[in-house]
Write a protein that holds these residues in place. Structure first.
Motif, PDB file in Angstrom:
ATOM      1  N   ASP A 129      -0.855 -55.560 -76.155  1.00 45.23           N
ATOM      2  CA  ASP A 129      -0.768 -56.879 -76.027  1.00 45.23           C
ATOM      3  C   ASP A 129      -0.310 -58.011 -77.088  1.00 45.23           C
ATOM      4  O   ASP A 129       0.811 -58.910 -77.675  1.00 45.23           O
ATOM      5  CB  ASP A 129      -1.827 -57.050 -75.590  1.00 45.23           C
ATOM      6  N   ALA A 130      -1.095 -57.447 -78.714  1.00 40.40           N
ATOM      7  CA  ALA A 130      -0.831 -58.201 -80.244  1.00 40.40           C
ATOM      8  C   ALA A 130       0.172 -57.598 -80.714  1.00 40.40           C
ATOM      9  O   ALA A 130       1.522 -59.015 -80.930  1.00 40.40           O
ATOM     10  CB  ALA A 130      -2.233 -57.535 -80.673  1.00 40.40           C
ATOM     11  N   GLN A 131       1.397 -56.944 -80.308  1.00 44.31           N
ATOM     12  CA  GLN A 131       2.140 -56.974 -80.420  1.00 44.31           C
ATOM     13  C   GLN A 131       3.702 -57.785 -80.066  1.00 44.31           C
ATOM     14  O   GLN A 131       4.159 -58.436 -80.694  1.00 44.31           O
ATOM     15  CB  GLN A 131       2.711 -55.188 -80.811  1.00 44.31           C
ATOM     16  N   ILE A 132       3.438 -57.540 -78.898  1.00 41.94           N
ATOM     17  CA  ILE A 132       4.121 -58.804 -78.034  1.00 41.94           C
ATOM     18  C   ILE A 132       3.851 -59.959 -78.512  1.00 41.94           C
ATOM     19  O   ILE A 132       5.599 -61.031 -78.478  1.00 41.94           O
ATOM     20  CB  ILE A 132       4.136 -57.803 -76.260  1.00 41.94           C
ATOM     21  N   ALA A 133       2.616 -60.721 -78.310  1.00 37.97           N
ATOM     22  CA  ALA A 133       2.669 -61.970 -79.047  1.00 37.97           C
ATOM     23  C   ALA A 133       3.240 -62.019 -80.395  1.00 37.97           C
ATOM     24  O   ALA A 133       3.281 -63.285 -80.757  1.00 37.97           O
ATOM     25  CB  ALA A 133       0.625 -62.553 -79.231  1.00 37.97           C
ATOM     26  N   GLU A 134       2.870 -61.448 -80.905  1.00 31.91           N
ATOM     27  CA  GLU A 134       3.400 -62.153 -82.254  1.00 31.91           C
ATOM     28  C   GLU A 134       5.115 -61.486 -81.943  1.00 31.91           C
ATOM     29  O   GLU A 134       5.661 -62.621 -83.007  1.00 31.91           O
ATOM     30  CB  GLU A 134       3.438 -59.794 -83.503  1.00 31.91           C
ATOM     31  N   ILE A 135       5.767 -60.912 -81.482  1.00 29.23           N
ATOM     32  CA  ILE A 135       7.146 -60.642 -81.291  1.00 29.23           C
ATOM     33  C   ILE A 135       7.742 -62.437 -80.749  1.00 29.23           C
ATOM     34  O   ILE A 135       8.961 -62.325 -81.280  1.00 29.23           O
ATOM     35  CB  ILE A 135       7.608 -59.937 -79.921  1.00 29.23           C
ATOM     36  N   LEU A 136       7.357 -62.885 -79.639  1.00 29.43           N
ATOM     37  CA  LEU A 136       6.889 -63.908 -79.274  1.00 29.43           C
ATOM     38  C   LEU A 136       6.994 -65.415 -80.542  1.00 29.43           C
ATOM     39  O   LEU A 136       7.324 -66.417 -80.689  1.00 29.43           O
ATOM     40  CB  LEU A 136       6.930 -64.395 -77.642  1.00 29.43           C
ATOM     41  N   ASP A 137       6.182 -64.783 -80.863  1.00 27.20           N
ATOM     42  CA  ASP A 137       5.152 -66.221 -82.278  1.00 27.20           C
ATOM     43  C   ASP A 137       4.838 -66.973 -81.391  1.00 27.20           C
ATOM     44  O   ASP A 137       4.925 -68.068 -81.420  1.00 27.20           O
ATOM     45  CB  ASP A 137       6.429 -66.962 -82.793  1.00 27.20           C
ATOM     46  N   ALA A 138       3.990 -66.774 -80.391  1.00 25.80           N
ATOM     47  CA  ALA A 138       3.389 -67.909 -79.425  1.00 25.80           C
ATOM     48  C   ALA A 138       4.310 -68.665 -78.159  1.00 25.80           C
ATOM     49  O   ALA A 138       3.576 -69.865 -78.590  1.00 25.80           O
ATOM     50  CB  ALA A 138       2.228 -68.637 -80.459  1.00 25.80           C
TER      51      ALA A 138
END
Length: 218
Positions: A129-138
């Protein structure tokens, strides 16, 4: 009884251009000033004509690009509607979507916390989940330089990351559609997001339908 008609500015300018001696003969004291003014008016008119021509060309080009994008979206919609299982869906994302939108690649990413069995076999990428959040840039949509997260086998010049609709149930909710651009300007922060939002909705609904269909056949 004679008739009178009004002359247009262009007719006057044309006459003066064809008969330059008219001003010298009738207005000798002001001839040079009038000729200079006439030249400036003509130059301004030509400049305005070029500006309008360029503006019209830009509008036509923009309309043509928009039409092509929406036609591609329609094509993609038909492709996803035809998917009846995860393998067909994964093939649509990995192989067909890049062709339809002229992309360097496309991946569907699922969060490890809600990933379904067989997701990787269908071609989906599983990330924390943290990697996905990093990709989306919040954000719901990220547009800009490609991020090095092992998303594609070859480096991409730019990328778009679009979160699938939150109103859909997991694992669709939390998943992200990743599109790899062919050039650095394929995806940039100043681009419109309506087309990508619609694409994400289509992908999300189609994925949910495939999951429901799979559960019925098991």
């Amino acid at each position: 009884m004679g008739t009178s008609s009004s002359l247009t500015e262009q007719q006057i300018l044309d006459y003066l251009a064809d008969n330059p001696e008219f001003l010298d003969r009738h207005y000798p004291a002001h001839a040079h000033k009038l000729i200079d003014a006439t030249g400036k008016i003509a130059a301004q008119a030509r400049k305005e004509a070029r500006r309008l021509s360029k503006a019209n060309k830009n509008l036509i080009e923009a309309a043509s690009v928009n039409m092509a994008h929406w036609q591609a979206l329609h094509h993609a919609t038909l492709g996803f509607l035809a998917c009846t299982d995860l393998n067909a869906f994964g093939q649509m994302v990995d192989e067909e979507l890049p062709i339809i939108f002229s992309l360097a690649g496309a991946r569907l990413v699922m969060p490890a916390s809600t990933a379904i069995e067989g997701a990787e076999a269908a071609g989906f990428l599983i990330l924390e989940d943290a990697q996905i959040a990093e990709i989306l840039d919040a954000k719901q949509i990220y547009l800009g330089p490609a991020k090095s997260s092992g998303l594609f086998s070859t480096p991409s010049a730019s990328m778009a990351a679009i979160a699938l609709p939150d109103q859909l149930s997991a694992p669709v909710k939390g998943s992200v559609l990743i599109l790899a651009g062919r050039t650095e300007t394929s995806f940039s922060p100043d681009q419109g997001q309506t087309l990508l939002t619609n694409l994400a909705e289509i992908v999300g609904v189609a994925l949910l339908a495939c999951l429901e269909n799979q559960s019925l056949t098991e």
